[in-house]
Design an enzyme around this catalytic site. Structure first.
Site, PDB file in Angstrom:
ATOM      1  N   GLY A  57      16.174   7.141 -20.345  1.00  7.23           N
ATOM      2  CA  GLY A  57      15.876   5.805 -19.812  1.00  7.23           C
ATOM      3  C   GLY A  57      15.538   5.897 -18.330  1.00  7.23           C
ATOM      4  N   ALA A  61      15.725  20.885 -16.535  1.00 10.22           N
ATOM      5  CA  ALA A  61      14.602  21.731 -16.964  1.00 10.22           C
ATOM      6  C   ALA A  61      13.970  22.435 -15.786  1.00 10.22           C
ATOM      7  CB  ALA A  61      13.556  20.872 -17.666  1.00 10.22           C
ATOM      8  N   ARG A 111      10.778   5.325  -1.917  1.00 10.06           N
ATOM      9  CA  ARG A 111      11.185   6.403  -2.826  1.00 10.06           C
ATOM     10  C   ARG A 111      10.186   7.547  -2.737  1.00 10.06           C
ATOM     11  NH1 ARG A 111      15.154   5.043  -6.279  1.00 10.06           N
ATOM     12  NH2 ARG A 111      14.485   6.487  -7.899  1.00 10.06           N
ATOM     13  N   ASP A 159       6.348   7.984 -11.543  1.00  9.50           N
ATOM     14  CA  ASP A 159       6.596   8.005 -10.091  1.00  9.50           C
ATOM     15  C   ASP A 159       6.274   9.353  -9.459  1.00  9.50           C
ATOM     16  OD1 ASP A 159       7.518   5.459 -10.427  1.00  9.50           O
ATOM     17  OD2 ASP A 159       9.489   5.798  -9.540  1.00  9.50           O
ATOM     18  N   HIS A 200       0.246 -27.020 -22.156  1.00  6.80           N
ATOM     19  CA  HIS A 200       0.668 -28.041 -21.199  1.00  6.80           C
ATOM     20  C   HIS A 200       1.981 -28.657 -21.644  1.00  6.80           C
ATOM     21  CE1 HIS A 200       0.360 -31.284 -18.301  1.00  6.80           C
ATOM     22  NE2 HIS A 200       0.722 -32.099 -19.289  1.00  6.80           N
TER      23      HIS A 200
HETATM   24  P1  FAD Z   1      12.270   7.902 -13.643  1.00  8.78           P
HETATM   25  O1  FAD Z   1      12.639   6.617 -14.246  1.00  8.78           O
HETATM   26  O2  FAD Z   1      12.746   8.241 -12.284  1.00  8.78           O
HETATM   27  O3  FAD Z   1      12.726   9.032 -14.657  1.00  8.78           O
HETATM   28  C1  FAD Z   1      12.620  10.387 -14.369  1.00  8.78           C
HETATM   29  C2  FAD Z   1      13.680  11.112 -15.153  1.00  8.78           C
HETATM   30  O4  FAD Z   1      13.473  12.506 -14.994  1.00  8.78           O
HETATM   31  C3  FAD Z   1      15.100  10.838 -14.675  1.00  8.78           C
HETATM   32  O5  FAD Z   1      15.869  10.367 -15.741  1.00  8.78           O
HETATM   33  C4  FAD Z   1      15.589  12.191 -14.162  1.00  8.78           C
HETATM   34  O6  FAD Z   1      16.972  12.391 -14.420  1.00  8.78           O
HETATM   35  C5  FAD Z   1      14.730  13.147 -14.960  1.00  8.78           C
HETATM   36  N1  FAD Z   1      14.554  14.455 -14.323  1.00  8.78           N
HETATM   37  C6  FAD Z   1      14.147  14.729 -13.057  1.00  8.78           C
HETATM   38  N2  FAD Z   1      14.069  16.062 -12.856  1.00  8.78           N
HETATM   39  C7  FAD Z   1      14.410  16.644 -14.029  1.00  8.78           C
HETATM   40  C8  FAD Z   1      14.534  17.983 -14.453  1.00  8.78           C
HETATM   41  N3  FAD Z   1      14.236  19.008 -13.656  1.00  8.78           N
HETATM   42  N4  FAD Z   1      14.947  18.228 -15.728  1.00  8.78           N
HETATM   43  C9  FAD Z   1      15.233  17.203 -16.577  1.00  8.78           C
HETATM   44  N5  FAD Z   1      15.129  15.916 -16.229  1.00  8.78           N
HETATM   45  C10 FAD Z   1      14.735  15.635 -14.971  1.00  8.78           C
HETATM   46  N6  FAD Z   1       9.725  -0.922 -11.629  1.00  8.78           N
HETATM   47  C11 FAD Z   1       9.191  -1.974 -12.257  1.00  8.78           C
HETATM   48  O7  FAD Z   1       8.098  -1.869 -12.798  1.00  8.78           O
HETATM   49  N7  FAD Z   1       9.852  -3.173 -12.327  1.00  8.78           N
HETATM   50  C12 FAD Z   1      11.055  -3.353 -11.759  1.00  8.78           C
HETATM   51  O8  FAD Z   1      11.624  -4.432 -11.834  1.00  8.78           O
HETATM   52  C13 FAD Z   1      11.642  -2.264 -11.082  1.00  8.78           C
HETATM   53  N8  FAD Z   1      12.842  -2.394 -10.514  1.00  8.78           N
HETATM   54  C14 FAD Z   1      13.408  -1.323  -9.881  1.00  8.78           C
HETATM   55  C15 FAD Z   1      14.639  -1.499  -9.264  1.00  8.78           C
HETATM   56  C16 FAD Z   1      15.222  -0.438  -8.596  1.00  8.78           C
HETATM   57  C17 FAD Z   1      16.567  -0.643  -7.940  1.00  8.78           C
HETATM   58  C18 FAD Z   1      14.569   0.825  -8.553  1.00  8.78           C
HETATM   59  C19 FAD Z   1      15.197   1.991  -7.863  1.00  8.78           C
HETATM   60  C20 FAD Z   1      13.343   0.994  -9.159  1.00  8.78           C
HETATM   61  C21 FAD Z   1      12.742  -0.076  -9.824  1.00  8.78           C
HETATM   62  N9  FAD Z   1      11.496   0.036 -10.425  1.00  8.78           N
HETATM   63  C22 FAD Z   1      10.935  -1.037 -11.046  1.00  8.78           C
HETATM   64  C23 FAD Z   1      10.754   1.308 -10.417  1.00  8.78           C
HETATM   65  C24 FAD Z   1      10.962   2.046 -11.733  1.00  8.78           C
HETATM   66  O9  FAD Z   1      12.334   2.276 -11.934  1.00  8.78           O
HETATM   67  C25 FAD Z   1      10.196   3.350 -11.719  1.00  8.78           C
HETATM   68  O10 FAD Z   1       8.845   3.102 -11.415  1.00  8.78           O
HETATM   69  C26 FAD Z   1      10.277   4.029 -13.065  1.00  8.78           C
HETATM   70  O11 FAD Z   1      11.614   4.314 -13.398  1.00  8.78           O
HETATM   71  C27 FAD Z   1       9.457   5.316 -13.049  1.00  8.78           C
HETATM   72  O12 FAD Z   1       9.567   5.957 -14.276  1.00  8.78           O
HETATM   73  P2  FAD Z   1       9.456   7.541 -14.365  1.00  8.78           P
HETATM   74  O13 FAD Z   1       9.586   7.879 -15.813  1.00  8.78           O
HETATM   75  O14 FAD Z   1       8.282   8.019 -13.640  1.00  8.78           O
HETATM   76  O15 FAD Z   1      10.692   8.106 -13.558  1.00  8.78           O
HETATM   77  P1  NAI Z   2       9.438  -0.364  -0.602  1.00  8.67           P
HETATM   78  O1  NAI Z   2       8.364   0.566  -0.266  1.00  8.67           O
HETATM   79  O2  NAI Z   2       9.172  -1.525  -1.485  1.00  8.67           O
HETATM   80  O3  NAI Z   2      10.054  -0.990   0.731  1.00  8.67           O
HETATM   81  C1  NAI Z   2      10.559  -0.195   1.754  1.00  8.67           C
HETATM   82  C2  NAI Z   2      10.617  -1.034   3.019  1.00  8.67           C
HETATM   83  O4  NAI Z   2      11.358  -0.317   3.971  1.00  8.67           O
HETATM   84  C3  NAI Z   2       9.243  -1.307   3.624  1.00  8.67           C
HETATM   85  O5  NAI Z   2       9.123  -2.661   3.909  1.00  8.67           O
HETATM   86  C4  NAI Z   2       9.229  -0.440   4.870  1.00  8.67           C
HETATM   87  O6  NAI Z   2       8.470  -0.991   5.910  1.00  8.67           O
HETATM   88  C5  NAI Z   2      10.702  -0.418   5.222  1.00  8.67           C
HETATM   89  N1  NAI Z   2      11.124   0.723   6.014  1.00  8.67           N
HETATM   90  C6  NAI Z   2      10.711   2.011   5.923  1.00  8.67           C
HETATM   91  N2  NAI Z   2      11.360   2.781   6.820  1.00  8.67           N
HETATM   92  C7  NAI Z   2      12.215   1.967   7.485  1.00  8.67           C
HETATM   93  C8  NAI Z   2      13.174   2.156   8.511  1.00  8.67           C
HETATM   94  N3  NAI Z   2      13.400   3.348   9.054  1.00  8.67           N
HETATM   95  N4  NAI Z   2      13.876   1.088   8.950  1.00  8.67           N
HETATM   96  C9  NAI Z   2      13.665  -0.145   8.414  1.00  8.67           C
HETATM   97  N5  NAI Z   2      12.770  -0.388   7.431  1.00  8.67           N
HETATM   98  C10 NAI Z   2      12.064   0.650   6.974  1.00  8.67           C
HETATM   99  O7  NAI Z   2      10.628   0.544  -1.157  1.00  8.67           O
HETATM  100  P2  NAI Z   2      11.975   0.189  -1.919  1.00  8.67           P
HETATM  101  O8  NAI Z   2      12.352  -1.228  -1.693  1.00  8.67           O
HETATM  102  O9  NAI Z   2      12.921   1.258  -1.533  1.00  8.67           O
HETATM  103  O10 NAI Z   2      11.561   0.360  -3.426  1.00  8.67           O
HETATM  104  C11 NAI Z   2      11.025   1.584  -3.888  1.00  8.67           C
HETATM  105  C12 NAI Z   2      10.066   1.362  -4.997  1.00  8.67           C
HETATM  106  O11 NAI Z   2      10.751   0.987  -6.183  1.00  8.67           O
HETATM  107  C13 NAI Z   2       9.074   0.255  -4.759  1.00  8.67           C
HETATM  108  O12 NAI Z   2       7.995   0.678  -3.982  1.00  8.67           O
HETATM  109  C14 NAI Z   2       8.661  -0.094  -6.132  1.00  8.67           C
HETATM  110  O13 NAI Z   2       7.647   0.783  -6.527  1.00  8.67           O
HETATM  111  C15 NAI Z   2       9.920   0.156  -6.943  1.00  8.67           C
HETATM  112  N6  NAI Z   2      10.611  -1.119  -7.237  1.00  8.67           N
HETATM  113  C16 NAI Z   2       9.965  -2.088  -7.927  1.00  8.67           C
HETATM  114  C17 NAI Z   2      10.573  -3.284  -8.198  1.00  8.67           C
HETATM  115  C18 NAI Z   2       9.823  -4.331  -8.921  1.00  8.67           C
HETATM  116  O14 NAI Z   2       8.769  -4.041  -9.449  1.00  8.67           O
HETATM  117  N7  NAI Z   2      10.320  -5.557  -8.989  1.00  8.67           N
HETATM  118  C19 NAI Z   2      11.940  -3.565  -7.784  1.00  8.67           C
HETATM  119  C20 NAI Z   2      12.514  -2.491  -7.022  1.00  8.67           C
HETATM  120  C21 NAI Z   2      11.859  -1.313  -6.792  1.00  8.67           C
END
Ligand code: FAD
Ligand code: NAI
Length: 454
Positions: free
Chosen positions: A37, A112, A268, A307, A440
């Protein structure tokens, strides 16, 4: 053991790719080091939305009098919120595991590492076991950026500096919370902890919040949260984190703010360490795996999605990129397009956007027209939002009158924005949208209202 495809990482990119590949008959191995997940299900999208929904219910109950509903002694039971969040996560993770099983995917839980290439394909090691895959898909996701700001390391060790992982499992609501970074994570967490009763301060380096969100919409969001009591320090640089305080600088002037807990949410970065990419020569660019529009890396039969490629860092982007990779592996024509990927901030009010903003259109030199209207043009919005200040903006290109961007702040924006994405993806023109029938009364009718202004 030999496989048609080895996928490293079981987040949205990895698990969806595995499901699709297994379903199509590829002998598929998925290796996940932590939790199936990934970030999204376990410590990102889903848990944060579970918390935000509790905050929304709380706010609705607290401010019900505007709608003739009086509820006394409304409180939040944070422990119960976390318990429910864990239940939601568990349900969804077991659903994913069930789907993987149904697609006959082999799941290995372990770290891995790519160790090389032999005549059969790419060699991967996990739990001291060797596996070979004709193709590789790297989907290792991302992790929080942690800057070497004095005090950060110690704070992380002692537990008063948090990342998204720890904050979503906090046992109690901190009296004060300082959020470093006013981007998506920062704003969503500010939303929950403000509703839950913390004194929230957001310290943001730029002069605006919400990153690439439409500027006017970001300003409306800022005002809404200031009204709710969240403090914003803009143009502020954090210079030190101490136990109980965050020190920041604005225009060279040092100030500090009380902080029981500090959330680091400044972006990130792709996870590539220890993966052994160098063993097969996969090219990186500023830490991300470089891929083309088919998800291919520079090495034959090695793909990357999600990502880790650093393009858009959203779960829905990861899904689509994963599908593009699998389709190409299966010999189907498919390429990734990034022009109609919706983005949502699940604050209250919600923000939804897709396509060009006025800012990006100007930067790209696109000749465009924009219409901005108040959400009050929607009957349902008025019925449900006393004192609401939402807006909807539609951008079209001047030459062909095609929809190139839609941005909104207000209720249901997260659900409505998909329809706008569809308009951009299918290159609908103003005249095409004018012929669509919207239900609507709904808030999505706002797009129709805006379109008739052109
Ligand atoms: P990940 O979800 O990071 O999964 C990668 C997986 O690879 C992990 O489980 C990790 O353990 C595994 N892994 C890494 N290295 C290895 C290895 N060497 N061997 C085996 N396994 C490994 N995006 C949205 O679209 N909507 C949102 O509302 C949203 N909210 C978010 C809220 C937060 C707080 C955060 C942090 C992120 C949010 N995101 C959101 C972003 C979203 O979580 C990521 O874009 C998404 O998880 C990316 O998917 P991924 O499969 O690329 O990577
Ligand atoms: P972000 O890129 O959205 O925001 C980071 C913020 O930190 C920016 O506004 C930047 O200017 C600021 N910043 C950077 N360096 C700083 C410093 N030294 N001091 C103060 N401010 C600073 O990154 P965030 O919030 O960490 O989220 C990471 C990613 O996770 C997002 O880019 C998004 O891709 C994903 N995400 C998506 C969500 C959604 O779709 N609803 C919810 C949460 C995360």
């Amino acid at each position: 053991m030999n496989y048609d495809l080895i996928i490293i990482g079981g987040g949205p990119a990895g698990y969806l790719a595995a499901e699709r590949a297994g379903h199509a008959g590829l002998n598929t191995l998925l290796i996940e080091k932590r939790f199936v997940g990934g970030v999204c299900l376990n410590e990102g999208c889903v848990p944060s939305k579970a918390l935000l929904y509790s905050a929304k219910v709380l706010d609705g109950a607290k401010h019900g009098e505007k709608y003739g509903v009086i509820a006394a002694n409304v409180t939040l039971n944070h422990e119960a919120v976390i318990e429910r969040k864990n239940k939601v996560v568990k349900t969804l993770v077991s659903g994913i595991k069930g789907k993987l099983k149904k697609s006959k995917v082999t799941l290995v839980e372990g770290f891995a590492e790519i160790v090389g290439k032999n005549a059969e394909g790419y060699e991967v090691k996990a739990n001291d076991q060797a596996y070979t895959g004709k193709r590789l898909l790297i989907a290792t996701g991302s992790m929080p950026v942690i800057l070497p700001i004095p005090g950060t390391k110690e704070g992380l060790e002692k537990g008063y500096v948090l990342t998204n992982r720890e904050i979503l499992d906090l046992k109690a609501i901190p009296a004060s919370l300082v959020i470093v970074g006013g981007g998506v994570i920062g704003l969503e967490m500010a939303s929950y902890f403000n509703s839950a009763g913390s004194k929230v301060t957001v310290v943001e380096m730029l002069d605006h919040i919400a990153g690439y969100t439409d500027g006017e919409i970001a300003e409306i969001l800022l005002k809404n949260y200031q009204k709710k009591g969240v403090e914003f320090k803009l143009g502020a640089k954090v210079v030190e984190i101490r136990e109980g305080a965050v020190v920041y600088e604005i225009n060279g002037q040092k100030m500090s703010v009380e902080a029981d807990k500090v959330l680091m949410s400044i972006g990130r970065r792709p996870v590539t360490e220890g993966l052994g990419l160098e063993k097969i020569g996969v090219e990186l660019e500023r830490g991300r795996i470089k891929t083309d529009e088919k998800g291919k890396t520079n090495i034959p039969e090695v793909y990357a999605a999600g990502d880790v490629n650093g393009y858009s860092m959203l779960a829905h982007t990861a899904y689509r990129e994963a599908e593009v990779c699998i389709n190409n592996i299966l010999g189907k024509k498919d390429i990734m397009r990034y022009n109609a990927i919706p983005s949502v901030i699940y604050t209250n009010p919600e923000v939804g956007g897709v396509g060009e903003t006025e800012e990006t259109a100007k930067q790209k030199g696109i000749e465009f027209e924009a219409v901005k209207i108040s959400m009050m043009y929607s009957g349902r919005y008025v019925a449900e939002n006393e004192g609401g200040d939402g807006i909807c903006k539609v951008l079209i290109d001047k030459k062909y009158r095609k929809i190139i961007g839609v941005h909104m702040i207000g209720s249901y924006a997260s659900e409505i924005i998909y329809g706008a994405g569809l308009m951009i993806e299918t290159e609908m023109r103003v005249e095409d949208v004018k012929e669509l029938v919207f239900p609507h009364p709904t808030v999505c009718e706002i797009i129709r209202e805006a379109i008739f202004e052109f």
